[in-house]
Structures are given as C-alpha cells and as structure tokens.
Design a protein around this motif. Structure first.
Motif, PDB file in Angstrom:
ATOM      1  N   ILE A  18     -37.666 -20.132 -17.724  1.00 27.39           N
ATOM      2  CA  ILE A  18     -37.817 -21.559 -18.246  1.00 27.39           C
ATOM      3  C   ILE A  18     -37.467 -21.677 -19.854  1.00 27.39           C
ATOM      4  O   ILE A  18     -36.528 -22.642 -20.115  1.00 27.39           O
ATOM      5  N   CYS A  19     -37.540 -20.642 -20.682  1.00 27.63           N
ATOM      6  CA  CYS A  19     -37.150 -20.803 -21.937  1.00 27.63           C
ATOM      7  C   CYS A  19     -35.618 -20.597 -22.053  1.00 27.63           C
ATOM      8  O   CYS A  19     -35.217 -21.403 -23.152  1.00 27.63           O
ATOM      9  N   VAL A  20     -34.855 -19.820 -21.474  1.00 30.11           N
ATOM     10  CA  VAL A  20     -33.652 -19.475 -21.618  1.00 30.11           C
ATOM     11  C   VAL A  20     -32.714 -20.550 -20.733  1.00 30.11           C
ATOM     12  O   VAL A  20     -31.551 -21.069 -21.379  1.00 30.11           O
ATOM     13  N   SER A  21     -33.179 -21.116 -19.836  1.00 30.04           N
ATOM     14  CA  SER A  21     -32.289 -22.116 -19.047  1.00 30.04           C
ATOM     15  C   SER A  21     -32.550 -23.401 -19.639  1.00 30.04           C
ATOM     16  O   SER A  21     -33.511 -23.755 -20.177  1.00 30.04           O
ATOM     17  N   SER A  22     -31.262 -24.279 -19.649  1.00 28.62           N
ATOM     18  CA  SER A  22     -31.291 -25.605 -20.133  1.00 28.62           C
ATOM     19  C   SER A  22     -31.552 -26.488 -18.754  1.00 28.62           C
ATOM     20  O   SER A  22     -30.532 -26.937 -18.392  1.00 28.62           O
ATOM     21  N   PHE A  23     -32.797 -26.676 -18.472  1.00 25.68           N
ATOM     22  CA  PHE A  23     -33.234 -27.484 -17.197  1.00 25.68           C
ATOM     23  C   PHE A  23     -32.895 -29.073 -17.531  1.00 25.68           C
ATOM     24  O   PHE A  23     -33.332 -29.532 -18.532  1.00 25.68           O
ATOM     25  N   ASP A  24     -32.077 -29.704 -16.877  1.00 24.29           N
ATOM     26  CA  ASP A  24     -31.746 -31.332 -17.076  1.00 24.29           C
ATOM     27  C   ASP A  24     -32.576 -31.809 -15.712  1.00 24.29           C
ATOM     28  O   ASP A  24     -32.512 -31.327 -14.373  1.00 24.29           O
ATOM     29  N   ALA A 115     -27.331  -8.589 -35.309  1.00 18.63           N
ATOM     30  CA  ALA A 115     -26.413  -8.262 -34.150  1.00 18.63           C
ATOM     31  C   ALA A 115     -26.333  -9.323 -33.152  1.00 18.63           C
ATOM     32  O   ALA A 115     -25.678  -9.214 -32.272  1.00 18.63           O
ATOM     33  N   LEU A 116     -26.933 -10.454 -33.210  1.00 13.83           N
ATOM     34  CA  LEU A 116     -27.200 -11.593 -32.399  1.00 13.83           C
ATOM     35  C   LEU A 116     -26.096 -12.315 -32.400  1.00 13.83           C
ATOM     36  O   LEU A 116     -24.918 -12.426 -33.263  1.00 13.83           O
ATOM     37  N   GLN A 117     -25.556 -12.737 -31.171  1.00 10.94           N
ATOM     38  CA  GLN A 117     -24.388 -13.578 -30.909  1.00 10.94           C
ATOM     39  C   GLN A 117     -24.760 -15.124 -30.534  1.00 10.94           C
ATOM     40  O   GLN A 117     -25.688 -15.046 -29.774  1.00 10.94           O
ATOM     41  N   PRO A 118     -24.010 -16.165 -31.105  1.00 13.88           N
ATOM     42  CA  PRO A 118     -24.656 -17.412 -30.595  1.00 13.88           C
ATOM     43  C   PRO A 118     -24.401 -17.566 -29.404  1.00 13.88           C
ATOM     44  O   PRO A 118     -25.286 -18.378 -28.667  1.00 13.88           O
ATOM     45  N   ASP A 119     -23.525 -16.879 -28.376  1.00 17.91           N
ATOM     46  CA  ASP A 119     -23.518 -17.328 -26.860  1.00 17.91           C
ATOM     47  C   ASP A 119     -24.263 -16.287 -26.223  1.00 17.91           C
ATOM     48  O   ASP A 119     -24.112 -16.327 -25.199  1.00 17.91           O
ATOM     49  N   ASP A 120     -25.306 -15.820 -26.599  1.00 18.23           N
ATOM     50  CA  ASP A 120     -26.111 -14.778 -25.910  1.00 18.23           C
ATOM     51  C   ASP A 120     -27.753 -15.324 -26.181  1.00 18.23           C
ATOM     52  O   ASP A 120     -28.325 -14.572 -26.735  1.00 18.23           O
ATOM     53  N   MET A 160     -34.528 -22.281 -28.396  1.00 22.56           N
ATOM     54  CA  MET A 160     -33.719 -22.083 -27.379  1.00 22.56           C
ATOM     55  C   MET A 160     -32.951 -23.415 -27.248  1.00 22.56           C
ATOM     56  O   MET A 160     -31.825 -23.610 -26.610  1.00 22.56           O
ATOM     57  N   ARG A 161     -33.639 -24.565 -27.274  1.00 20.16           N
ATOM     58  CA  ARG A 161     -33.234 -25.861 -27.128  1.00 20.16           C
ATOM     59  C   ARG A 161     -31.789 -26.039 -28.267  1.00 20.16           C
ATOM     60  O   ARG A 161     -30.979 -26.348 -28.071  1.00 20.16           O
ATOM     61  N   ASP A 162     -32.411 -25.700 -29.384  1.00 14.98           N
ATOM     62  CA  ASP A 162     -31.410 -25.776 -30.623  1.00 14.98           C
ATOM     63  C   ASP A 162     -30.505 -25.058 -30.498  1.00 14.98           C
ATOM     64  O   ASP A 162     -29.128 -25.390 -30.681  1.00 14.98           O
ATOM     65  N   LEU A 163     -30.531 -23.772 -29.808  1.00 14.81           N
ATOM     66  CA  LEU A 163     -29.432 -22.790 -29.662  1.00 14.81           C
ATOM     67  C   LEU A 163     -28.447 -23.521 -28.626  1.00 14.81           C
ATOM     68  O   LEU A 163     -27.177 -23.076 -28.618  1.00 14.81           O
ATOM     69  N   ALA A 164     -28.917 -24.154 -27.628  1.00 15.70           N
ATOM     70  CA  ALA A 164     -28.059 -24.633 -26.647  1.00 15.70           C
ATOM     71  C   ALA A 164     -27.182 -25.977 -27.291  1.00 15.70           C
ATOM     72  O   ALA A 164     -26.037 -25.850 -26.753  1.00 15.70           O
ATOM     73  N   SER A 165     -27.891 -26.722 -28.228  1.00 18.14           N
ATOM     74  CA  SER A 165     -27.027 -27.879 -28.709  1.00 18.14           C
ATOM     75  C   SER A 165     -26.222 -27.409 -29.639  1.00 18.14           C
ATOM     76  O   SER A 165     -25.080 -28.185 -30.052  1.00 18.14           O
TER      77      SER A 165
END
Length: 202
Positions: A18-24, A115-120, A160-165
């Motif tokens: 739920i948290c990681v997926s961007s559900f539309d 060590a974080l990457q924006p695409d992970d 996580m929403r901010d990360l997606a946008s």
C-alpha cells in the motif's frame, strides 16, 4: 492485538504494498485473494485489514469491499498534524534512555539514508520501517504507542507519495531528516522524538 508470526508477515507485506505502490483510482483488496496469497484463512486476513483500517491505510466502501484509502491532498495537513500532535503527547511522558544497541541503530540510519537512490522506493520504505521499530518501543504507554504507530504509517505514506512525484527532492529531504535525527542528544529519547518532526513541514 497479538498476531501470529505468519499474520505479522502478511500485515507487513500488505502495508508495504500500500505504501510503496502509487495506486490510482479505487484499488480493491479481496480477502480471498489475500488469503490464497499468504496461505491463510480469511479470518486472520480480516483482522489484518481491520488493523490497516485503524491506520487509515484502507477503508470499507459499501458494495465494493476493502479499498486502499486514496491520498487526498487536502488530508495531508490533517495527517501530519495528528502525527506531530502524538509526538507532543509522547514528549509529556517520562521516556527511557536508549540502550547502547538502540543508539547504534539510530546512528546507522544516516549511513543507510546516504546510500538511498531516488529510484528505489522499497529501500526508502525499509529505512523508515527501521526507524519505526526503534521509536515505537520507546513509548511505554501501549495506547499512545499504538496511536503513534498508526500515525507514523500515514506520514510515511505521504513521503512515498512525494517520492513518486519528485524523487530527488523527497530523497534529499529524507537524508536531511535522518542527519538531523542522528544528531540527537546522546541516548536521550525525548530529544530523539523532538527531532522526528520535520521542521520543513511546519
């Protein structure tokens, strides 16, 4: 509510999805499908969904079933205000000093964050899950700890929403928050909780 390890694993997995997926739109969680996926009966799955409803990660729609709670922008300030309010309530209590092991775990968060990457997004979720595990166990009042935990997951979902946008901006903000967090007064839980609040969100 005490859950068996298998149920705890399923809860963690469903929460992560739920948290990681961007559900539309309206994403329905079917009890039968979840029961089959995790090799469980529908009763513990129903209990898991009740827990996620308490965390406001899912809700029940009449005639539809259990759906992932949509992230509505006008609810962001409410969710984050509740999160800050619960931290303020925690700070009214006597908090224990962190053990050496807990303190080491906190310090390790900064290296993890660097060590974080924006695409992970899964790695960012893992970092915040580790933070959650550290801080929740410092709250002695079980009712307050439970409410704070539920609020934490909502705040995490907004990250996580901010990360997606805007992946880079959200990642940089998380790194900055972790750097601020690990600068807390040595082993003082009150200072650690005070630093959980993101000043940029005020």
């Amino acid at each position: 509510m005490t859950r068996a390890p298998k149920a705890e694993t399923a809860l963690d997995a469903i929460r992560k999805t739920i948290c990681v997926s961007s559900f539309d739109g309206e994403h329905v969680l079917h009890e039968t499908d979840l029961a089959n996926e995790f090799g469980m009966s529908r009763t513990p799955i129903r209990q898991i969904l009740q827990r996620l409803a308490y965390e406001r990660l899912v809700l029940t729609r009449s005639g539809v079933g259990t759906v992932v709670t949509p992230l509505v922008e006008e609810h962001r300030s409410r969710d984050l205000c509740s999160y800050r309010g619960l931290i303020e309530a925690i700070l009214l209590h006597d908090l224990p000093a962190l053990s050496v092991s807990q303190h080491s775990d906190v310090l390790a968060l900064e290296s993890f964050a660097n060590a974080l990457q924006p695409d992970d997004p899964e790695l960012q979720y893992e970092l915040l899950t580790r933070l959650h595990a550290i801080v929740v166990q410092l709250v002695d009042d079980p009712v307050l700890a439970d409410a704070f935990s539920a609020s934490f997951w909502r705040a995490l979902r907004w990250h996580m929403r901010d990360l997606a946008s805007d992946p880079q901006r959200a990642t940089d903000a998380l790194r900055a928050r972790m750097a601020r967090l690990v600068a807390y007064e040595d082993r003082q839980a009150s200072d650690l909780f005070a630093r959980l609040v993101d000043p940029a969100a005020d």
